[in-house]
Design a protein around this motif. Sequence first.
Motif, PDB file in Angstrom:
ATOM      1  N   SER A 197      10.505  -2.325  -8.909  1.00 29.62           N
ATOM      2  CA  SER A 197       9.414  -1.672  -8.170  1.00 29.62           C
ATOM      3  C   SER A 197       8.441  -2.674  -7.569  1.00 29.62           C
ATOM      4  O   SER A 197       7.781  -2.372  -6.590  1.00 29.62           O
ATOM      5  N   LEU A 239       9.285  -3.072  -4.025  1.00 31.25           N
ATOM      6  CA  LEU A 239       9.050  -1.873  -3.216  1.00 31.25           C
ATOM      7  C   LEU A 239       7.574  -1.707  -2.902  1.00 31.25           C
ATOM      8  O   LEU A 239       7.185  -1.532  -1.756  1.00 31.25           O
ATOM      9  N   MET A 240       6.738  -1.780  -3.952  1.00 32.92           N
ATOM     10  CA  MET A 240       5.301  -1.610  -3.722  1.00 32.92           C
ATOM     11  C   MET A 240       4.718  -2.829  -3.029  1.00 32.92           C
ATOM     12  O   MET A 240       3.895  -2.724  -2.126  1.00 32.92           O
ATOM     13  N   THR A 259       5.439  -3.181   0.779  1.00 26.00           N
ATOM     14  CA  THR A 259       4.913  -2.140   1.663  1.00 26.00           C
ATOM     15  C   THR A 259       3.384  -2.073   1.560  1.00 26.00           C
ATOM     16  O   THR A 259       2.707  -1.913   2.558  1.00 26.00           O
ATOM     17  N   GLY A 260       2.863  -2.210   0.338  1.00 30.13           N
ATOM     18  CA  GLY A 260       1.413  -2.103   0.133  1.00 30.13           C
ATOM     19  C   GLY A 260       0.645  -3.170   0.884  1.00 30.13           C
ATOM     20  O   GLY A 260      -0.513  -2.977   1.254  1.00 30.13           O
ATOM     21  N   TYR A 272       0.994  -3.939   3.848  1.00 32.75           N
ATOM     22  CA  TYR A 272       0.663  -3.462   5.187  1.00 32.75           C
ATOM     23  C   TYR A 272      -0.652  -2.702   5.226  1.00 32.75           C
ATOM     24  O   TYR A 272      -1.324  -2.665   6.256  1.00 32.75           O
ATOM     25  N   LEU A 302      -3.267  -3.574   3.430  1.00 28.45           N
ATOM     26  CA  LEU A 302      -4.242  -4.658   3.540  1.00 28.45           C
ATOM     27  C   LEU A 302      -4.272  -5.221   4.952  1.00 28.45           C
ATOM     28  O   LEU A 302      -5.327  -5.465   5.530  1.00 28.45           O
ATOM     29  N   THR A 344       3.567  -5.487 -18.583  1.00 27.56           N
ATOM     30  CA  THR A 344       2.749  -4.787 -17.591  1.00 27.56           C
ATOM     31  C   THR A 344       1.924  -5.758 -16.758  1.00 27.56           C
ATOM     32  O   THR A 344       1.840  -5.626 -15.542  1.00 27.56           O
ATOM     33  N   VAL A 391       4.138  -7.406 -14.112  1.00 30.88           N
ATOM     34  CA  VAL A 391       4.455  -6.481 -13.022  1.00 30.88           C
ATOM     35  C   VAL A 391       3.241  -6.342 -12.095  1.00 30.88           C
ATOM     36  O   VAL A 391       3.357  -6.401 -10.872  1.00 30.88           O
ATOM     37  N   PHE A 392       2.073  -6.223 -12.695  1.00 33.63           N
ATOM     38  CA  PHE A 392       0.822  -6.089 -11.938  1.00 33.63           C
ATOM     39  C   PHE A 392       0.613  -7.299 -11.034  1.00 33.63           C
ATOM     40  O   PHE A 392       0.371  -7.182  -9.837  1.00 33.63           O
ATOM     41  N   THR A 429       3.285  -7.762  -8.198  1.00 28.22           N
ATOM     42  CA  THR A 429       3.038  -6.804  -7.120  1.00 28.22           C
ATOM     43  C   THR A 429       1.874  -7.261  -6.247  1.00 28.22           C
ATOM     44  O   THR A 429       1.952  -7.258  -5.019  1.00 28.22           O
ATOM     45  N   LEU A 430       0.800  -7.703  -6.898  1.00 30.13           N
ATOM     46  CA  LEU A 430      -0.376  -8.144  -6.151  1.00 30.13           C
ATOM     47  C   LEU A 430      -0.049  -9.358  -5.278  1.00 30.13           C
ATOM     48  O   LEU A 430      -0.428  -9.413  -4.103  1.00 30.13           O
ATOM     49  N   MET A 432       1.988  -8.248  -2.295  1.00 36.78           N
ATOM     50  CA  MET A 432       1.184  -7.493  -1.320  1.00 36.78           C
ATOM     51  C   MET A 432       0.315  -8.426  -0.501  1.00 36.78           C
ATOM     52  O   MET A 432       0.308  -8.385   0.723  1.00 36.78           O
ATOM     53  N   TRP A 475      -5.469   3.295  -2.490  1.00 46.00           N
ATOM     54  CA  TRP A 475      -4.355   2.340  -2.461  1.00 46.00           C
ATOM     55  C   TRP A 475      -4.130   1.757  -3.867  1.00 46.00           C
ATOM     56  O   TRP A 475      -3.013   1.658  -4.346  1.00 46.00           O
ATOM     57  N   TYR A 492      -1.182   0.408  -8.431  1.00 45.44           N
ATOM     58  CA  TYR A 492      -1.493  -0.270  -9.691  1.00 45.44           C
ATOM     59  C   TYR A 492      -1.816   0.723 -10.807  1.00 45.44           C
ATOM     60  O   TYR A 492      -1.480   0.500 -11.956  1.00 45.44           O
ATOM     61  N   ILE A 501       1.893   1.435 -12.274  1.00 44.88           N
ATOM     62  CA  ILE A 501       1.997   0.325 -13.224  1.00 44.88           C
ATOM     63  C   ILE A 501       1.224   0.585 -14.526  1.00 44.88           C
ATOM     64  O   ILE A 501       1.812   0.714 -15.592  1.00 44.88           O
ATOM     65  N   PHE A 529       0.868   4.969   1.021  1.00 50.21           N
ATOM     66  CA  PHE A 529       0.471   3.835   1.882  1.00 50.21           C
ATOM     67  C   PHE A 529       0.542   4.223   3.357  1.00 50.21           C
ATOM     68  O   PHE A 529      -0.361   3.919   4.133  1.00 50.21           O
TER      69      PHE A 529
END
Lengths: 570, 86
Positions: free
Chosen positions: A74, A77-78, A81-82, A84, A86, A245, A248-249, A252-253, A256, B26, B31, B35, B64
């Motif tokens: 994931s 995936l996040m 796309t996320g 965009y 920002l 966790t 993953v956080f 993802t950040l 993005m 968002w 998050y 998550i 999004f």
Amino acid sequence: MDVQTWTYLLVGITFSIYIGIAIWSRAGSTNDFYVAGGGVSPLANGMATAADWMSAASFISMAGIISFAGYDGSVYLMGWTGGYVLLALLLAPYLRKFGKFTVPDFIGDRYYSKTARIVAVICALIVSFTYVAGQMRGVGVVFSRFLEVDINTGVIIGMVIVLFYAVLGGMKGITYTQVAQYCVLIFAFMVPAIFISIQMTGNPIPQLGMGSRLNDGSGIYLLDKLNGLSTELGFAEYTDGKKSTIDVFMITLALMVGTAGLPHVIVRFFTVKRVRDARKSAGLALLLIAILYTTAPAVSVFARTNMINTVSNKEYTAMPEWFKNWETTGLLAFDDKNGDGKIQYVADPSKNELTVDRDIMVLANPEIANLPAWVIALVAAGGLAAALSTAAGLLLVISASVSHDLIKKVFVPSISEKGELWAARGAATVAVVIAGYFGINPPGFVAAVVALAFGLAAASFFPAIVLGIFYKKMNKEGAIAGMVVGISLMLFYMLKFKFGIFDGGKEAVPGLEKDWWFGISPEGFGSVAMLVNFILSIAIMKFTPPPPENVQEIVEDIRIPSGAGEATGH
Amino acid sequence: MSEKQKKASAYWKENVRYLFILLAIWFAVSYGAGILFKDTLNEIKMGGFELGFWFAQQGSIYVFVILIFAYVRLMNSLDKKYGYDE
């Protein structure tokens, strides 16, 4: 017709289209070459951005990675796309209003400093080169499997094609070929997904099929079935995953923010007419990207279930033809450890007898599901479209960085427009050759570095640009220190934990994970480096002189959308 | 502060307020739901999907897209209100 004839046919047709478009849209000026004349419609720009963005990694590798990682996948995936959101909210409109050609242009002018510009150019080159080498490799893999030419020949064919339309057409040529490439790649991705979704669940929409019941009469939900199969073979539950966790956080950040900070994505928004077009085209780009990105996890689930069902505990001699085909490429390997002639595919490495390269999941998926030959050929054409469109976009950033940011703005300010255009073409040619060299002789670290390119972009560009827009008092001392320390910290962490350089190894030394700072992997560390960049920039700004009055006026001006003229190089 | 500057800073304030609201959503879908609160949300099932997993691999992406188009509409009307549209 067999698969190979179909592949030659479809690849031949699509390549002729790309070349035709390139000839039709030749660049006549630097304005054409860098920003396509600034008159691209939001929809065309959205499609071009989507094709530019979705690389061989999105098309070929991503669904495969998710299919092995389950929930952990994931992050891609996040993350991809996320970013965009920002980009659309924090960067694109303001950079369009600013109205220059490149990202280093903005950094150099906003921070009134040649040093800042050069630091930005170096960051842009590091990020783009690592990325483009991976694309060339992707082209080679597709050629070698489907057209049965040597991987190196494949890379060279790809180089010649990209060279042709990037050098001739610049941004203008690239934009319109990317529009065509988007259509090819999305069609190629969706057709097999829809076929397989109907086959397995009876639902033609893959996004829904993924959450439906199997239509084999058992009435079990597909995801429950897959969770069951996974635990039975000793893998983690598909919908649960193994990563912590916090990791993953952070990953993802980093993905993005890195997405929003990638120069080849940002420059696309310099090509539209008005600020409101920049906003709208960011939305359209994400919508078009989301079509593939919401289908990919469904493909992962279908492919994973199909694969386990086809191979697990089956006689090796009874394997279908695709199994043998992929074995010859070396991407699929069977080792009958217990000598019973059956394939044991399990999590325990001492008992597992099947190794599957993640990259083949999307390419082999139509074959595993017994789809017609033309669908298999279509996937090959789609993979090539994805790799070529991204490679072209990156080459443009590299050539603009050299011809515009270095030659024109730093070394030879007196160069004529015509001279600059030729310098841009020359730089693109050199860049293609270097990228091709790395495609043919891939240094072992390319794949690893592509993922880290996002961390590098997050640690360097993103804070400098956001602060430049949202914090009027931000000055050059703060921004330069932030970028230098941010990217260095990220490079250090990458070298230490990804390549084990400080522990005497060439690759990650096993057991290094337990030394990770706060349990964060190198892929996620870009988030930490970005925070350090932000904090350091602001702290240093407090103790150094504020930016000159005219720079503060620039900031006030870019915050207002009206009056965005054509992008210029002056 | 001139009239023109006042208008510009009022426009900017409203813009930043929109950004905060949209970015809060968002953050919450990706998050938050995808998550941090994934395990709790996974207790809820929606068809074959566990909800946390759905947010991480499907739902957040849909949101999004909606967020950017909401931003486009909000800003277009804000531009009009302040006379910055063209």
